[in-house]
Design an enzyme around this catalytic site. Sequence first.
Site, PDB file in Angstrom:
ATOM      1  N   HIS A  87      25.385  88.983  57.442  1.00 61.14           N
ATOM      2  CA  HIS A  87      25.447  87.984  56.382  1.00 61.14           C
ATOM      3  C   HIS A  87      26.622  88.274  55.449  1.00 61.14           C
ATOM      4  O   HIS A  87      26.648  89.270  54.739  1.00 61.14           O
ATOM      5  CB  HIS A  87      24.167  87.892  55.550  1.00 61.14           C
ATOM      6  CG  HIS A  87      23.987  86.516  54.942  1.00 61.14           C
ATOM      7  ND1 HIS A  87      23.209  85.531  55.516  1.00 61.14           N
ATOM      8  CD2 HIS A  87      24.531  85.954  53.849  1.00 61.14           C
ATOM      9  CE1 HIS A  87      23.269  84.430  54.787  1.00 61.14           C
ATOM     10  NE2 HIS A  87      24.074  84.661  53.763  1.00 61.14           N
ATOM     11  N   ASP A  88      27.599  87.393  55.499  1.00 63.39           N
ATOM     12  CA  ASP A  88      28.798  87.435  54.648  1.00 63.39           C
ATOM     13  C   ASP A  88      29.712  88.627  54.924  1.00 63.39           C
ATOM     14  O   ASP A  88      30.579  88.948  54.099  1.00 63.39           O
ATOM     15  CB  ASP A  88      28.425  87.394  53.166  1.00 63.39           C
ATOM     16  CG  ASP A  88      27.985  85.997  52.731  1.00 63.39           C
ATOM     17  OD1 ASP A  88      28.007  85.084  53.573  1.00 63.39           O
ATOM     18  OD2 ASP A  88      27.615  85.838  51.553  1.00 63.39           O
TER      19      ASP A  88
ATOM     20  N   ARG B 233      29.811  64.642  65.417  1.00 64.61           N
ATOM     21  CA  ARG B 233      30.304  63.450  66.108  1.00 64.61           C
ATOM     22  C   ARG B 233      29.362  62.954  67.203  1.00 64.61           C
ATOM     23  O   ARG B 233      29.618  61.924  67.816  1.00 64.61           O
ATOM     24  CB  ARG B 233      31.686  63.741  66.720  1.00 64.61           C
ATOM     25  CG  ARG B 233      32.798  63.881  65.707  1.00 64.61           C
ATOM     26  CD  ARG B 233      33.112  62.546  65.034  1.00 64.61           C
ATOM     27  NE  ARG B 233      33.692  61.591  65.951  1.00 64.61           N
ATOM     28  CZ  ARG B 233      35.005  61.445  66.148  1.00 64.61           C
ATOM     29  NH1 ARG B 233      35.872  62.208  65.492  1.00 64.61           N
ATOM     30  NH2 ARG B 233      35.458  60.547  66.988  1.00 64.61           N
TER      31      ARG B 233
ATOM     32  N   THR C 178      20.389  78.681  54.878  1.00 69.74           N
ATOM     33  CA  THR C 178      20.803  79.886  55.586  1.00 69.74           C
ATOM     34  C   THR C 178      19.840  81.005  55.216  1.00 69.74           C
ATOM     35  O   THR C 178      19.079  80.871  54.254  1.00 69.74           O
ATOM     36  CB  THR C 178      22.255  80.272  55.225  1.00 69.74           C
ATOM     37  OG1 THR C 178      22.668  81.390  56.034  1.00 69.74           O
ATOM     38  CG2 THR C 178      22.383  80.641  53.761  1.00 69.74           C
TER      39      THR C 178
ATOM     40  N   GLY D 107      29.139  84.967  61.970  1.00 70.69           N
ATOM     41  CA  GLY D 107      29.410  83.607  62.383  1.00 70.69           C
ATOM     42  C   GLY D 107      30.337  82.867  61.452  1.00 70.69           C
ATOM     43  O   GLY D 107      31.489  82.595  61.770  1.00 70.69           O
ATOM     44  N   HIS D 108      29.842  82.546  60.262  1.00 71.79           N
ATOM     45  CA  HIS D 108      30.572  81.669  59.348  1.00 71.79           C
ATOM     46  C   HIS D 108      31.985  82.166  59.074  1.00 71.79           C
ATOM     47  O   HIS D 108      32.962  81.407  59.223  1.00 71.79           O
ATOM     48  CB  HIS D 108      29.794  81.533  58.039  1.00 71.79           C
ATOM     49  CG  HIS D 108      30.395  80.552  57.085  1.00 71.79           C
ATOM     50  ND1 HIS D 108      30.181  79.198  57.169  1.00 71.79           N
ATOM     51  CD2 HIS D 108      31.226  80.738  56.034  1.00 71.79           C
ATOM     52  CE1 HIS D 108      30.848  78.583  56.208  1.00 71.79           C
ATOM     53  NE2 HIS D 108      31.492  79.492  55.508  1.00 71.79           N
TER      54      HIS D 108
ATOM     55  N   HIS E 132      21.912  72.346  64.026  1.00 72.37           N
ATOM     56  CA  HIS E 132      23.070  72.939  64.708  1.00 72.37           C
ATOM     57  C   HIS E 132      22.675  73.307  66.134  1.00 72.37           C
ATOM     58  O   HIS E 132      22.834  72.499  67.041  1.00 72.37           O
ATOM     59  CB  HIS E 132      23.686  74.106  63.913  1.00 72.37           C
ATOM     60  CG  HIS E 132      22.704  74.962  63.169  1.00 72.37           C
ATOM     61  ND1 HIS E 132      21.714  75.678  63.802  1.00 72.37           N
ATOM     62  CD2 HIS E 132      22.585  75.230  61.845  1.00 72.37           C
ATOM     63  CE1 HIS E 132      21.032  76.353  62.902  1.00 72.37           C
ATOM     64  NE2 HIS E 132      21.522  76.106  61.700  1.00 72.37           N
TER      65      HIS E 132
ATOM     66  N   ARG F 167      16.987  76.090  64.524  1.00 73.23           N
ATOM     67  CA  ARG F 167      16.063  75.728  63.447  1.00 73.23           C
ATOM     68  C   ARG F 167      15.236  74.519  63.873  1.00 73.23           C
ATOM     69  O   ARG F 167      15.635  73.764  64.760  1.00 73.23           O
ATOM     70  CB  ARG F 167      16.832  75.460  62.158  1.00 73.23           C
ATOM     71  CG  ARG F 167      17.522  76.713  61.628  1.00 73.23           C
ATOM     72  CD  ARG F 167      18.267  76.455  60.331  1.00 73.23           C
ATOM     73  NE  ARG F 167      18.985  77.648  59.894  1.00 73.23           N
ATOM     74  CZ  ARG F 167      18.468  78.623  59.161  1.00 73.23           C
ATOM     75  NH1 ARG F 167      17.200  78.543  58.786  1.00 73.23           N
ATOM     76  NH2 ARG F 167      19.183  79.666  58.811  1.00 73.23           N
TER      77      ARG F 167
ATOM     78  N   GLU G  85      17.954  84.403  66.702  1.00 77.29           N
ATOM     79  CA  GLU G  85      17.361  84.613  65.390  1.00 77.29           C
ATOM     80  C   GLU G  85      16.407  83.469  65.072  1.00 77.29           C
ATOM     81  O   GLU G  85      16.610  82.344  65.521  1.00 77.29           O
ATOM     82  CB  GLU G  85      18.445  84.635  64.306  1.00 77.29           C
ATOM     83  CG  GLU G  85      19.499  85.694  64.462  1.00 77.29           C
ATOM     84  CD  GLU G  85      20.557  85.588  63.389  1.00 77.29           C
ATOM     85  OE1 GLU G  85      21.320  86.558  63.239  1.00 77.29           O
ATOM     86  OE2 GLU G  85      20.647  84.545  62.707  1.00 77.29           O
TER      87      GLU G  85
ATOM     88  N   ASN H  91      27.993  84.686  66.052  1.00 77.65           N
ATOM     89  CA  ASN H  91      27.040  83.609  65.811  1.00 77.65           C
ATOM     90  C   ASN H  91      27.776  82.276  65.949  1.00 77.65           C
ATOM     91  O   ASN H  91      28.734  82.010  65.221  1.00 77.65           O
ATOM     92  CB  ASN H  91      26.440  83.755  64.409  1.00 77.65           C
ATOM     93  CG  ASN H  91      25.330  82.760  64.140  1.00 77.65           C
ATOM     94  OD1 ASN H  91      25.431  81.588  64.487  1.00 77.65           O
ATOM     95  ND2 ASN H  91      24.279  83.219  63.484  1.00 77.65           N
TER      96      ASN H  91
ATOM     97  N   HIS I 234      20.841  80.724  66.070  1.00 81.80           N
ATOM     98  CA  HIS I 234      19.679  80.621  65.189  1.00 81.80           C
ATOM     99  C   HIS I 234      19.182  79.179  65.230  1.00 81.80           C
ATOM    100  O   HIS I 234      19.552  78.357  64.394  1.00 81.80           O
ATOM    101  CB  HIS I 234      20.061  81.012  63.755  1.00 81.80           C
ATOM    102  CG  HIS I 234      18.900  81.109  62.815  1.00 81.80           C
ATOM    103  ND1 HIS I 234      18.883  81.981  61.749  1.00 81.80           N
ATOM    104  CD2 HIS I 234      17.709  80.459  62.771  1.00 81.80           C
ATOM    105  CE1 HIS I 234      17.746  81.845  61.084  1.00 81.80           C
ATOM    106  NE2 HIS I 234      17.016  80.922  61.695  1.00 81.80           N
TER     107      HIS I 234
END
Length: 240
Positions: A190-191, A18, A100, A213-214, A50, A45, A70, A7, A43
């Site tokens: 997720h996580d 920036r 999220t 991703g994160h 992002h 939004r 997503e 992700n 994903h």
Amino acid sequence: MTNLSVNINKIATLRNARGENVPDLLKVAADCEAFGADGITVHPRPDERHIRRDDVYSLRPLVKTEFNIEGYPSDEFMDLVLKVKPEQVTLVPDAPDALTSSAGWNVGEHLEFLTGIVEKLRDAGIRSSIFVGTDVDNIRLAAKTGADRVELYTKPYADEYPVNPEKAVAPFVEAAKAAFSEGLGVNAGHDLNLQNLAYFHRNIPRLSEVSIGHALICDALYMGLEEAVKQYKKQLTTEI
């Protein structure tokens, strides 16, 4: 074999800070594939904080593995994915201002709505996945929509894993069994991270895909993007 879909939302967040094209989202996506990723996830939004709509259009011809988009299936989102035609669309129940994804669908409450969305995706030749928790009855209802897969929301697993790995993974094992029995493929996300991914994978060996991703991008700050992708791929091998 379980696919790793990277992700790249956090790359877009950094770029947008920036207002320029650094880092280059398209190059990062291509590099992730070159380093071994099996897919790219975005994903978008509504506020485009992002991933932007034009990013999605730009990524479509670039992604050579699998493109997974997503999002909440609003009219705007569906217009986007039906034009772009990724390999997979993952349906999430997020509110427009959600920070999220924090929960799966209550499929029973949205059965007719989701069934209609899945039908549109199927008619367009797009694989569908519904974001869910571990409730077995809810997963069986997801199968009634005609979806191809479910994606298990793994934050509860990640939270419990450091305390009791066996307890943490048990509901997900049962959820996966229920999905498989209904003919659904199983994704997860997720996580998930380098500490908990291998154990999850060992206990659900028929897992089709993890979307990360994160954690992966955070690890890349220390070890570099190439090594981070390779390390996450390593967690998905049967030798671990």
